[in-house]
Motif scaffolding. Structure first.
Motif, PDB file in Angstrom:
ATOM      1  N   ASN A  93      71.526 128.199-100.818  1.00  0.00           N
ATOM      2  CA  ASN A  93      70.277 127.495-100.541  1.00  0.00           C
ATOM      3  C   ASN A  93      69.337 127.730-101.721  1.00  0.00           C
ATOM      4  N   THR A  94      69.689 127.111-102.825  1.00  0.00           N
ATOM      5  CA  THR A  94      68.942 127.322-104.062  1.00  0.00           C
ATOM      6  C   THR A  94      67.495 126.870-103.910  1.00  0.00           C
ATOM      7  N   ILE A  95      66.598 127.706-104.371  1.00  0.00           N
ATOM      8  CA  ILE A  95      65.179 127.374-104.307  1.00  0.00           C
ATOM      9  C   ILE A  95      64.854 126.475-105.500  1.00  0.00           C
ATOM     10  N   ALA A  96      64.669 125.188-105.236  1.00  0.00           N
ATOM     11  CA  ALA A  96      64.477 124.224-106.308  1.00  0.00           C
ATOM     12  C   ALA A  96      63.257 124.565-107.154  1.00  0.00           C
ATOM     13  N   GLU A  97      62.233 125.123-106.523  1.00  0.00           N
ATOM     14  CA  GLU A  97      61.004 125.453-107.247  1.00  0.00           C
ATOM     15  C   GLU A  97      61.279 126.424-108.389  1.00  0.00           C
ATOM     16  N   VAL A  98      62.169 127.407-108.142  1.00  0.00           N
ATOM     17  CA  VAL A  98      62.507 128.393-109.175  1.00  0.00           C
ATOM     18  C   VAL A  98      63.238 127.719-110.323  1.00  0.00           C
ATOM     19  N   ARG A  99      64.222 126.883-110.003  1.00  0.00           N
ATOM     20  CA  ARG A  99      64.981 126.198-111.054  1.00  0.00           C
ATOM     21  C   ARG A  99      64.087 125.254-111.860  1.00  0.00           C
ATOM     22  N   ARG A 100      63.201 124.551-111.203  1.00  0.00           N
ATOM     23  CA  ARG A 100      62.295 123.642-111.920  1.00  0.00           C
ATOM     24  C   ARG A 100      61.424 124.422-112.901  1.00  0.00           C
ATOM     25  N   ALA A 101      60.931 125.585-112.459  1.00  0.00           N
ATOM     26  CA  ALA A 101      60.101 126.414-113.339  1.00  0.00           C
ATOM     27  C   ALA A 101      60.910 126.924-114.516  1.00  0.00           C
ATOM     28  N   GLN A 102      62.158 127.308-114.265  1.00  0.00           N
ATOM     29  CA  GLN A 102      63.007 127.794-115.347  1.00  0.00           C
ATOM     30  C   GLN A 102      63.280 126.697-116.371  1.00  0.00           C
ATOM     31  N   TYR A 103      63.597 125.503-115.899  1.00  0.00           N
ATOM     32  CA  TYR A 103      63.888 124.398-116.817  1.00  0.00           C
ATOM     33  C   TYR A 103      62.642 123.930-117.567  1.00  0.00           C
ATOM     34  N   ALA A 104      61.464 124.246-117.024  1.00  0.00           N
ATOM     35  CA  ALA A 104      60.215 123.801-117.651  1.00  0.00           C
ATOM     36  C   ALA A 104      59.678 124.788-118.687  1.00  0.00           C
ATOM     37  N   LEU A 105      60.334 125.940-118.855  1.00  0.00           N
ATOM     38  CA  LEU A 105      59.852 126.905-119.855  1.00  0.00           C
ATOM     39  C   LEU A 105      59.800 126.252-121.229  1.00  0.00           C
ATOM     40  N   ASP A 106      58.707 126.490-121.936  1.00  0.00           N
ATOM     41  CA  ASP A 106      58.625 125.953-123.294  1.00  0.00           C
ATOM     42  C   ASP A 106      59.024 127.033-124.303  1.00  0.00           C
ATOM     43  N   GLU A 107      59.079 126.647-125.563  1.00  0.00           N
ATOM     44  CA  GLU A 107      59.542 127.553-126.623  1.00  0.00           C
ATOM     45  C   GLU A 107      58.718 128.829-126.726  1.00  0.00           C
ATOM     46  N   PRO A 108      57.381 128.775-126.696  1.00  0.00           N
ATOM     47  CA  PRO A 108      56.607 130.022-126.766  1.00  0.00           C
ATOM     48  C   PRO A 108      56.877 130.962-125.591  1.00  0.00           C
ATOM     49  N   ASP A 109      57.049 130.403-124.392  1.00  0.00           N
ATOM     50  CA  ASP A 109      57.347 131.235-123.233  1.00  0.00           C
ATOM     51  C   ASP A 109      58.709 131.908-123.376  1.00  0.00           C
ATOM     52  N   GLU A 110      59.689 131.144-123.801  1.00  0.00           N
ATOM     53  CA  GLU A 110      61.027 131.700-124.001  1.00  0.00           C
ATOM     54  C   GLU A 110      61.006 132.790-125.064  1.00  0.00           C
ATOM     55  N   LEU A 111      60.282 132.549-126.151  1.00  0.00           N
ATOM     56  CA  LEU A 111      60.218 133.527-127.234  1.00  0.00           C
ATOM     57  C   LEU A 111      59.558 134.820-126.758  1.00  0.00           C
ATOM     58  N   ALA A 112      58.515 134.720-125.973  1.00  0.00           N
ATOM     59  CA  ALA A 112      57.828 135.916-125.476  1.00  0.00           C
ATOM     60  C   ALA A 112      58.761 136.765-124.616  1.00  0.00           C
ATOM     61  N   ILE A 113      59.533 136.111-123.747  1.00  0.00           N
ATOM     62  CA  ILE A 113      60.477 136.848-122.903  1.00  0.00           C
ATOM     63  C   ILE A 113      61.568 137.480-123.758  1.00  0.00           C
TER      64      ILE A 113
END
Length: 331
Positions: A93-113
């Motif tokens: 029962n995948t939580i779509a909200e989590v996946r949408r947020a993950q796919y929406a990460l931009d380059e600066p957010d990814e780089l920070a993590i």
């Protein structure tokens, strides 16, 4: 369950007995020795399991597969000596909200993590060397400080690569006299230490994969490792902070304490069947050992610590936290 047949903790089972079958009996997952005379090898409550790792000639009954899918139990396939072959991942029962947020990460957010993960990896590398009495690691300290200045992923990969090279240059100093390590080699591993490192990285990758799946994150969409068909990039990203702290520390413990000896390897630098069973016994014990989590400041098992890191990562992705707190141990 007999000690030679497999292992169990709160959520993970390893099945290594050749010719055995994983069945379902009521509310229990049962491991049964079909080809031998030992009968039932172990029985575990369905609701407590989330991962079953099988090695070599182990099969599943059809009713078990249906139950695994219903209860969200993942099973991972390995060859008899530990080479990963694939996984069955149940519908969740995948939580779509989590996946949408993950796919929406931009380059600066990814780089920070990613920077937080690599800074922790370099810090943990220094910690492991220090624990083994290796001095003169200032270059690693400098590289760790450079992580914060990386302006893009390529810069960060360059810093990480240089830090890994410097770290592996000193790893030989952590080993007892009859063991040596010259350079990192992968396919194939050129010596026994490299063989143990590669095996442990595979085992840890699957621990991370299981944790990511438990919390509905897509393991194939990474923040640092490049996208590639079939590559679980996010699992490899998150694994970076665990490599020195969990993986390399485990390998040096195995050899320095004499748990694994050179006699337990074949001509291909792979563990023998008996050596592999001894390895799995100790790996599961190791993952069940506790440490004080530096962010939460209470004691958890290593396996639980990985899952807590996934929770922290998910909270950053869904904007519940501002920054990712990587697992970083200072001493």
């Amino acid at each position: 369950m007999k000690e030679s047949q497999g292992m169990f903790d709160d959520s993970v089972v390893y099945v290594t007995t050749q010719g055995s079958q994983v069945r379902i009996d009521g509310g229990q997952v049962v491991i049964y020795d079909v080809d031998g005379d030992d009968g039932e090898l172990g029985s575990f409550p369905v609701e407590k399991l989330d991962t079953i790792n099988v090695f070599g000639g182990v099969n599943f009954s059809t009713p078990f597969v249906a139950t695994a899918n219903e209860h969200g139990i993942v099973f991972n396939y390995f060859t008899q000596n530990g080479k990963y072959r694939g996984s069955f991942v149940p519908e969740r029962n995948t939580i779509a909200e989590v996946r949408r947020a993950q796919y929406a990460l931009d380059e600066p957010d990814e780089l920070a993590i990613a920077k937080a993960m690599i800074a922790a990896k370099v810090r943990n590398a220094r910690t492991i060397l220090s624990r083994k009495g290796v001095r003169g690691t200032t270059v690693l300290k400098d590289l760790g400080e450079r992580v914060s200045t990386a302006s893009n992923k390529d810069d960060l990969r360059g810093i990480e690569g240089e830090a890994a090279e410097r770290y592996f240059d000193r790893l030989d100093e952590t080993l007892v006299d009859d063991w040596t390590f010259e350079t990192r080699s992968k396919r194939p591993p050129e010596d026994h230490i490299n063989s143990l490192l590669s095996l442990t990285y595979v085992m840890m990758k699957n621990e991370v994969l299981s944790a990511l799946r438990c919390y509905n994150l897509d393991p194939f969409l990474g923040v640092l490792h490049a996208d590639r068909h079939g590559r679980p990039s996010l699992a490899l990203d998150l694994q970076e902070e665990f490599r020195p702290l969990f993986c390399d520390a485990f390998v040096t413990r195995l050899v320095n304490r004499g748990t694994i000896t050179h006699d337990q390897f074949g001509n291909d630098n792979r563990l023998t069947d008996d050596g592999f069973q001894a390895y799995l016994d100790k790996f599961d014990d190791y993952m069940s050992e506790e440490l004080t989590h530096p962010h939460f400041e209470y004691r958890v098992s290593r396996r639980k610590a990985i899952r807590q890191q996934v929770i922290l990562l998910r909270k950053v992705i869904t904007d519940e936290l501002d920054d990712y707190h990587a697992l970083e141990v200072l001493r």
